[in-house]
Design an enzyme around this catalytic site. Structure first.
Site, short mmCIF file in Angstrom:
data_model
loop_
_atom_site.label_atom_id
_atom_site.label_comp_id
_atom_site.label_asym_id
_atom_site.label_seq_id
_atom_site.Cartn_x
_atom_site.Cartn_y
_atom_site.Cartn_z
CG ASP A 60 87.90 40.43 33.55
OD1 ASP A 60 87.21 39.68 34.13
OD2 ASP A 60 88.64 40.04 32.43
CG ASP A 97 89.75 31.77 26.87
OD1 ASP A 97 89.46 32.98 27.08
OD2 ASP A 97 90.22 31.14 27.62
CD GLU A 150 85.57 38.48 36.98
OE1 GLU A 150 85.88 37.91 35.86
OE2 GLU A 150 86.48 38.34 37.96
CE LYS A 208 89.35 39.69 37.00
NZ LYS A 208 89.34 38.08 37.46
CG HIS A 210 87.05 34.31 29.35
ND1 HIS A 210 88.39 33.68 29.45
CD2 HIS A 210 86.71 34.81 30.46
CE1 HIS A 210 88.68 34.13 30.92
NE2 HIS A 210 87.68 34.68 31.50
NE ARG A 211 90.50 36.89 31.12
CZ ARG A 211 91.62 36.18 31.42
NH1 ARG A 211 92.78 36.61 31.00
NH2 ARG A 211 91.66 35.37 32.89
CD GLU A 255 84.34 37.57 31.89
OE1 GLU A 255 84.98 37.47 33.12
OE2 GLU A 255 85.25 37.55 31.13
CG HIS A 266 92.03 39.15 33.80
ND1 HIS A 266 93.22 38.89 34.46
CD2 HIS A 266 91.15 38.48 33.94
CE1 HIS A 266 92.88 37.63 35.23
NE2 HIS A 266 91.83 37.58 34.86
O1 G3P Z 1 83.84 35.66 34.98
C1 G3P Z 1 84.50 34.54 34.64
C2 G3P Z 1 86.03 34.44 34.88
O2 G3P Z 1 86.34 35.60 33.78
C3 G3P Z 1 86.60 34.67 35.88
O3 G3P Z 1 88.11 34.34 35.66
O4 G3P Z 1 90.27 35.65 35.93
O5 G3P Z 1 89.11 35.22 33.82
O6 G3P Z 1 88.50 37.02 35.26
P1 G3P Z 1 88.99 35.75 34.95
MG MG Z 2 86.75 37.74 33.96
#
Ligand code: G3P
Ligand code: MG
Length: 251
Positions: free
Chosen positions: A43, A238, A116, A118, A14-15, A41, A56
């Site tokens: 943003d 994470d 993503e 965003k 994540h991120r 992933e 993000h």
């Molecule tokens: O793409 C999954 C997740 O990243 C969505 O939530 O707020 O972490 O971008 P957020």
């Molecule tokens: Mg995200």
């Protein structure tokens, strides 16, 4: 939705690097790759001068040493910020990356991408369009896999209008009652759902409707393995350091 193969691995950091590096940085990509991750992933938002950058929040306040809205800062201003020091001296000097350099690094590290979209408030359409126009400059072809996702239905529609050939996922928190209508209208391939609201029955319902499923953000290796058993295609975490081994061992 499509019948083509799902292009992402079972575990996505994540991120960029999960909790193991400053979020949405190139350092995070290196951490993820070193752990054996095959996908991440991150943003993407537009700077004031319309350049897609990887961050993000709508402001730089939490994750850099600066202040202000991303959509009010030029790329030159964003590049002067330190996006790593807040996570410790080892990461000091880390810059806020552009989408292009992030895609190039993912390609060189062999990382598949869940991008993503965003958008900052009011920038849904231009963010979706610019992200896809950027990907079409040869960057998507260099990746091992790519899925674009967004909570913003306007961003997804704008992105898909530029390139219907990519795979798209609609992001939800708790699944709304009309999720099928909304996903169908956008012709997405996948539903990206908050793991807290998923059950075996919900995943089955999504899969039976023909959608791929990605689940965010699961940091417990046992629960991540359970998501996979339910039929989730990709678990976003994470903690790739612990989730990766667990999911691979039980595959
Ligand atoms: O793409 C999954 C997740 O990243 C969505 O939530 O707020 O972490 O971008 P957020
Ligand atoms: Mg995200």
């Amino acid at each position: 939705m499509s019948a083509v193969a799902w292009p992402l691995p079972a575990v996505l950091a994540h991120r960029c690097g999960g909790a193991l590096a400053p979020e949405n940085t190139l350092a995070g990509l290196s951490v993820a790759a070193a752990l054996g991750c095959r996908g991440v992933e991150f943003d993407v938002m537009l700077s004031a001068d319309g350049v897609p950058v990887v961050i993000h929040d709508e402001t730089v306040d939490r994750t850099t040493d600066g202040r202000g809205c991303v959509s009010a800062l030029s790329l030159a201003e964003l590049r002067r910020l330190d996006a790593g020091a807040w996570r410790g001296p080892a990461f000091a000097g880390e810059r806020l990356p552009t989408l292009v350099e992030t895609l190039e690094r993912c390609a060189s590290l062999g990382l598949a991408v869940n991008l993503e979209i965003k958008p900052a408030t009011g920038h849904d359409v231009d963010t979706g369009r610019v992200v896809v126009e950027t990907l079409l400059q040869g960057f998507a072809d260099a990746l091992t896999g790519l899925v674009l996702s967004s909570f913003s239905e306007s961003s997804l529609a704008a992105a898909r209008a530029v390139c219907p050939d990519f795979q798209y996922g609609l992001l939800f928190g708790e699944l709304p009652e009309d999720w099928g209508t909304r996903a169908g209208a956008l012709q997405v391939d996948a539903i990206h759902a908050d793991t807290r609201y998923l059950s075996a029955a919900t995943v089955a319902q999504l899969r039976d409707a023909g959608y791929r499923v990605a689940a965010y953000t699961e940091n417990d290796p046992v629960l991540a393995t359970r998501l996979r058993r339910w039929g989730v295609d990709s678990v976003i975490t994470d903690r790739p350091d612990v989730v990766l081994d667990s999911v691979i061992m039980t595959a």
